[in-house]
Enzyme design. Sequence first.
Site, short mmCIF file in Angstrom:
data_model
loop_
_atom_site.label_atom_id
_atom_site.label_comp_id
_atom_site.label_asym_id
_atom_site.label_seq_id
_atom_site.Cartn_x
_atom_site.Cartn_y
_atom_site.Cartn_z
N LYS A 23 -22.59 -28.82 25.16
CA LYS A 23 -23.95 -28.45 24.80
C LYS A 23 -23.94 -27.33 23.72
O LYS A 23 -24.56 -27.66 22.51
CB LYS A 23 -24.73 -28.10 26.06
CG LYS A 23 -26.14 -27.59 25.38
CD LYS A 23 -26.87 -26.90 26.67
CE LYS A 23 -26.34 -25.50 27.19
NZ LYS A 23 -26.95 -24.36 26.45
N ASN A 24 -23.37 -26.41 23.74
CA ASN A 24 -23.34 -25.32 22.81
C ASN A 24 -22.73 -25.67 21.51
O ASN A 24 -22.56 -24.68 20.60
CB ASN A 24 -22.90 -23.93 23.63
CG ASN A 24 -24.04 -23.36 24.59
OD1 ASN A 24 -25.08 -24.04 24.50
ND2 ASN A 24 -23.41 -22.51 25.42
N CYS A 117 -35.71 -14.62 27.36
CA CYS A 117 -35.87 -15.63 28.18
C CYS A 117 -35.31 -14.79 29.52
O CYS A 117 -35.33 -13.65 29.67
CB CYS A 117 -35.00 -16.75 27.95
SG CYS A 117 -33.22 -16.19 28.11
N ARG A 122 -33.04 -11.27 23.97
CA ARG A 122 -32.54 -12.03 23.14
C ARG A 122 -32.96 -11.85 21.52
O ARG A 122 -33.52 -12.91 21.10
CB ARG A 122 -32.23 -13.49 23.77
CG ARG A 122 -31.71 -13.44 25.01
CD ARG A 122 -31.53 -14.84 25.49
NE ARG A 122 -30.39 -15.63 24.84
CZ ARG A 122 -30.16 -16.83 25.17
NH1 ARG A 122 -30.87 -17.44 26.28
NH2 ARG A 122 -29.15 -17.45 24.78
N ASP A 312 -21.20 -16.82 30.40
CA ASP A 312 -21.75 -18.15 30.89
C ASP A 312 -20.99 -18.46 31.96
O ASP A 312 -21.37 -19.72 32.85
CB ASP A 312 -21.92 -19.23 29.86
CG ASP A 312 -22.75 -18.99 28.67
OD1 ASP A 312 -22.61 -19.71 27.57
OD2 ASP A 312 -23.49 -18.08 28.91
N ARG A 404 -30.52 -28.81 31.95
CA ARG A 404 -30.43 -28.30 30.49
C ARG A 404 -29.02 -28.72 30.02
O ARG A 404 -28.82 -28.78 28.85
CB ARG A 404 -31.13 -27.04 30.20
CG ARG A 404 -32.46 -26.78 30.38
CD ARG A 404 -33.11 -25.67 30.17
NE ARG A 404 -32.55 -25.47 28.73
CZ ARG A 404 -32.90 -24.40 28.10
NH1 ARG A 404 -33.62 -23.15 28.79
NH2 ARG A 404 -32.37 -24.19 26.82
#
Length: 428
Positions: A23-24, A117, A122, A312, A404
């Site tokens: 994803k990233n 968030c 952030r 993460d 997500r």
Amino acid sequence: MDALRIRSTGKPLEGTVRISGAKNAALPILCATLLSDGASHLRNVPRLRDIETTAALLRFLGRDVRVDAPEVHVAAGAEVRPEAPYELVKQMRASVLVLGPLVARFGRAKVSLPGGCAIGARPVDQHLKGLEALGCSIRLERGYVIAEGPNNGGRLRGAEVMFDVPTVGGTENLMMAAALAKGRSTLVNCAREPEVEELARVLNKMGAEVSGAGTDVIHVTGADRGELSPFEHAIIPDRIEAGTYMVAAAMLEGGNVLVQGAKLSDLEALVMKMRAAGIEVTSEGQDIRVRRFGELRAVNVTTAPHPGFPTDMQAQFLSLMVMARGESVISETIFENRFMHVPELQRMGASVALRGNTAVVQGVRRLYGASVMATDLRASASLVIAGAVADEETEVRRIYHLDRGYERIEQKLLGLGVNVERVRGAES
Ligand code: EPZ
């Protein structure tokens, strides 16, 4: 809102799981398509909500986007309107990664500030500081960043950018902006994540000259002409998805899982800690095998920018340490509010004390099934991992967070012997 219901089998995870594209890596690469008017083709793209959100943003900007995961096609559509509205940006912070490509390609951009968030404030100050160094005028207006190239929307110019913190998004935004700036840029104190290297590979395919990605100094020489070439590219495997299944495999004695398509070299810090905890982690060709034979030892972890221990993976690793013998100390140094999974794990019988940015974990022999609430992407993964080994039944609510970043998670868990089902509309 959907939930995941997990019923304990009391058995360790066994089998094979194939890892999806990252994803990233896919998100910034999709934004990089704005640097060319040609038709670009991405392969191995995960089927995730964040990919759909990025596609919707690119369409709003005027691109013609066809998502047929794992394939995505992006081509020029109508005339680009360099504006990313709050309604789209608020759904996904990474939308701010269109700022660099838009102002570099079209001379101006209006992009909503992403705001904070669940895991932290952030800020994007480093992105803006970097663009100013490349000659951009930046002003903030009613929650939007208004960026304009020099001399009323002219081309950016190469420069030196020194980041105060090694920011992944900041490094990626500036690499893309510098790829169309006049001359050479030097980015210092860059993020070194594998996803940054992957973006550099794509920018080089598009005709920019990027060197040093993966180190803390990146040099970019912008293309002479005002746009880059389209590209075709297969996205690297998702190291965080891989790490999540590797940790899940080690939760119970007897765990034995082959994680297909994951690169051990992208996960060295995690693997080191897993081995220190007594888990066997080996390479098998292009894959990683995780086996747990004996007791789990408690180990301490401090998150750090790559190649340090990934933030993460902090929540998932904390779930593992809940099952270890002894006390472990988990320190989170990247985000100021990334222990939201702890109160939920405590509901399942975990013994964790929070002190500022540190969690002190006392290992327990077993976890109890309970209803728990997901609060962010990786916190939800840590609750699913705990639920897979807790007794009786666990219900993880608000799994839209999970969707997500984890493709087909219930099918993949079922393949490893977890008794799991998605409960649609479990909560209004
Ligand atoms: C990327 O976020 C990832 N997201 C995050 O993954 C990941 O946690 C993070 O990098 C760190 O590894 C994507 O790639 C889409 P940063 P990003 O800029 O780019 C501070 C997941 O779970 N900072 O490297 O937003 C910031 O507050 C997500 O998949 C500034 O102060 O992270 C943080 O403390 C969550 N000013 C630190 O730097 C800035 O301008 C690292 O943030 C930018 C960042």
